[in-house]
Motif scaffolding. Structure first.
Motif, PDB file in Angstrom:
ATOM      1  N   LEU A  59       0.855  -1.188   0.000  1.00 30.11           N
ATOM      2  CA  LEU A  59       0.000   0.000   0.000  1.00 30.11           C
ATOM      3  C   LEU A  59       0.887   1.234   0.000  1.00 30.11           C
ATOM      4  O   LEU A  59       1.985   1.203   0.536  1.00 30.11           O
ATOM      5  CB  LEU A  59      -0.902  -0.014   1.235  1.00 30.11           C
ATOM      6  CG  LEU A  59      -1.863  -1.196   1.355  1.00 30.11           C
ATOM      7  CD1 LEU A  59      -2.713  -1.043   2.611  1.00 30.11           C
ATOM      8  CD2 LEU A  59      -2.750  -1.332   0.136  1.00 30.11           C
ATOM      9  N   PRO A  60       0.431   2.358  -0.582  1.00 31.99           N
ATOM     10  CA  PRO A  60      -0.855   2.514  -1.268  1.00 31.99           C
ATOM     11  C   PRO A  60      -0.840   1.878  -2.665  1.00 31.99           C
ATOM     12  O   PRO A  60       0.227   1.709  -3.253  1.00 31.99           O
ATOM     13  CB  PRO A  60      -0.991   4.032  -1.366  1.00 31.99           C
ATOM     14  CG  PRO A  60       0.412   4.524  -1.462  1.00 31.99           C
ATOM     15  CD  PRO A  60       1.219   3.608  -0.580  1.00 31.99           C
ATOM     16  N   ARG A  61      -2.041   1.563  -3.155  1.00 33.16           N
ATOM     17  CA  ARG A  61      -2.138   1.054  -4.515  1.00 33.16           C
ATOM     18  C   ARG A  61      -3.465   1.440  -5.146  1.00 33.16           C
ATOM     19  O   ARG A  61      -4.404   1.865  -4.467  1.00 33.16           O
ATOM     20  CB  ARG A  61      -1.915  -0.442  -4.570  1.00 33.16           C
ATOM     21  CG  ARG A  61      -2.942  -1.321  -3.906  1.00 33.16           C
ATOM     22  CD  ARG A  61      -2.678  -2.791  -4.290  1.00 33.16           C
ATOM     23  NE  ARG A  61      -3.581  -3.714  -3.631  1.00 33.16           N
ATOM     24  CZ  ARG A  61      -3.255  -4.485  -2.603  1.00 33.16           C
ATOM     25  NH1 ARG A  61      -2.025  -4.411  -2.098  1.00 33.16           N
ATOM     26  NH2 ARG A  61      -4.138  -5.311  -2.067  1.00 33.16           N
ATOM     27  N   ILE A  62      -3.528   1.249  -6.455  1.00 33.96           N
ATOM     28  CA  ILE A  62      -4.683   1.639  -7.262  1.00 33.96           C
ATOM     29  C   ILE A  62      -5.466   0.376  -7.620  1.00 33.96           C
ATOM     30  O   ILE A  62      -4.903  -0.547  -8.212  1.00 33.96           O
ATOM     31  CB  ILE A  62      -4.227   2.358  -8.545  1.00 33.96           C
ATOM     32  CG1 ILE A  62      -3.454   3.631  -8.196  1.00 33.96           C
ATOM     33  CG2 ILE A  62      -5.422   2.695  -9.442  1.00 33.96           C
ATOM     34  CD1 ILE A  62      -2.728   4.255  -9.382  1.00 33.96           C
ATOM     35  N   PRO A  63      -6.747   0.294  -7.263  1.00 37.23           N
ATOM     36  CA  PRO A  63      -7.529  -0.887  -7.616  1.00 37.23           C
ATOM     37  C   PRO A  63      -8.021  -0.821  -9.064  1.00 37.23           C
ATOM     38  O   PRO A  63      -7.736   0.126  -9.792  1.00 37.23           O
ATOM     39  CB  PRO A  63      -8.702  -0.823  -6.631  1.00 37.23           C
ATOM     40  CG  PRO A  63      -8.918   0.643  -6.436  1.00 37.23           C
ATOM     41  CD  PRO A  63      -7.538   1.276  -6.488  1.00 37.23           C
ATOM     42  N   GLY A  64      -8.786  -1.833  -9.444  1.00 34.38           N
ATOM     43  CA  GLY A  64      -9.396  -1.847 -10.779  1.00 34.38           C
ATOM     44  C   GLY A  64      -8.766  -2.871 -11.691  1.00 34.38           C
ATOM     45  O   GLY A  64      -7.546  -2.883 -11.852  1.00 34.38           O
ATOM     46  N   MET A  65      -9.579  -3.734 -12.308  1.00 31.76           N
ATOM     47  CA  MET A  65      -9.054  -4.826 -13.132  1.00 31.76           C
ATOM     48  C   MET A  65      -9.520  -4.815 -14.578  1.00 31.76           C
ATOM     49  O   MET A  65      -9.126  -5.676 -15.351  1.00 31.76           O
ATOM     50  CB  MET A  65      -9.396  -6.173 -12.486  1.00 31.76           C
ATOM     51  CG  MET A  65     -10.865  -6.439 -12.307  1.00 31.76           C
ATOM     52  SD  MET A  65     -11.200  -8.029 -11.443  1.00 31.76           S
ATOM     53  CE  MET A  65     -10.670  -7.624  -9.778  1.00 31.76           C
TER      54      MET A  65
END
Length: 317
Positions: A59-65
């Protein structure tokens, strides 16, 4: 949109971040739209930290696939990413990219990735549906179930029996191509499904509910019948299946989860190309729901959690 700690939708924050850099075998995509999945909600909640297919990285990170966008050379593409989709730019592995024609909307394309590939593989790779067979589709008005109903018809199913929890959802399943739609509750399930199949046992059941519904569905399988489980929305345990109860009918129970399959094979390829082609020719109708500004991703998550949404939710950078 980024999160620095695990939690609910409120942990998502809009930030400025450096552009991601594509490495060998990767492509930088300027994002037109990003898809919202329950997997994203589990990611920010910290529920995807264990196992071989856990979300990786500190973390931190960006979600979404899931993303739709354009490459530097102007190609419009659909891409699957493990994380990083909630952004104006994302890096996608080339094996997870597919061309997206102008006649297919961004929301339609996004619905074809996790949900669409799940539906395709349930029927083709796991159940191995044969022409003329009967198929029971649980939660048939949902994102995956609605695609399964349509693809079962496209792939030659003889009789499609949809289950859903309300008259409105059952009517929608019939509109999508089901031959009959019944209440999917566990009580009285066997009698309703067998009656819907004209008194005969069924060939294939596709279940994402689990628990008592899965138990009841097992009793409807005929000779060489297959029950495929790919979720447990009821959050209730099913009764263990004695092998002899399957052997006497030469029946089978199998499981499916699209994530490990995509990790092995990539998202691109014949299955996704067929789904896109069917959509472009209006033979497949992916459900598209509400659109949100990217900065309102938390609201999209709240609507999904609160069951206030229908169809694929789309974020627009």
């Amino acid at each position: 949109m980024r999160f620095e700690r695990f939690g609910g939708p409120e942990v998502l924050e809009e930030v400025e971040a450096p552009d991601p850099v594509a490495g060998p075998g990767e492509t930088l995509v300027e994002v037109e739209a990003a898809g919202v999945n329950f997997g994203d909600i589990k990611d920010i909640a910290g529920e995807l930290t264990d196992g071989p297919y856990a979300m990786q990285g500190p973390l931190p990170r960006i979600p979404g696939m899931e993303v739709v966008g354009r490459t530097a050379d102007g190609r419009r593409v659909l891409g699957y990413v493990r994380q990083g989709g909630y952004a104006a730019k994302a890096v996608v592995a080339d094996r997870d990219l597919a061309p997206l024609p102008p006649g297919v909307g961004a929301g339609e394309g996004l619905a074809l990735l996790v949900q669409g590939l799940t539906a395709w593989h349930l029927l083709r790779s796991v159940a191995r549906l044969r022409a003329g067979e009967s198929v029971v589709v649980h939660a048939a008005a949902g994102g995956t179930g609605s695609l399964v109903v349509q693809l079962a018809r496209e792939f030659g199913a003889g009789r499609i029996i949809a289950t859903a929890s309300s008259e409105e959802k059952r009517a929608f399943a019939l509109e999508l191509g089901a031959d009959v739609a019944v209440d999917g509750a566990a009580e009285g399930y066997r009698e309703r499904v067998l009656d819907a199949n004209q008194g005969r046992p069924v060939d294939v059941v596709l279940d994402a509910v689990g628990g008592p519904v899965l138990d009841a569905a097992l009793d409807t399988l005929g000779f060489l019948g297959r029950l495929i489980t790919y979720g447990s929305s009821s959050r209730q345990p099913a009764t263990p299946v004695p092998p002899v109860s399957l052997a006497v009918r030469n029946a089978a129970v199998a499981g499916f989860w699209v994530t490990p399959l995509l990790a092995r094979t990539g998202a691109g390829g014949a299955a996704l190309e067929e789904l896109i082609d069917l959509t472009a020719r209006h033979r497949l109708r992916p459900l598209v729901g509400s659109e949100y500004d990217l900065g309102s991703a938390a609201a999209a998550h709240a609507d999904l959690l609160g069951r206030r949404s229908k169809g694929k939710l789309v974020l627009l950078p």
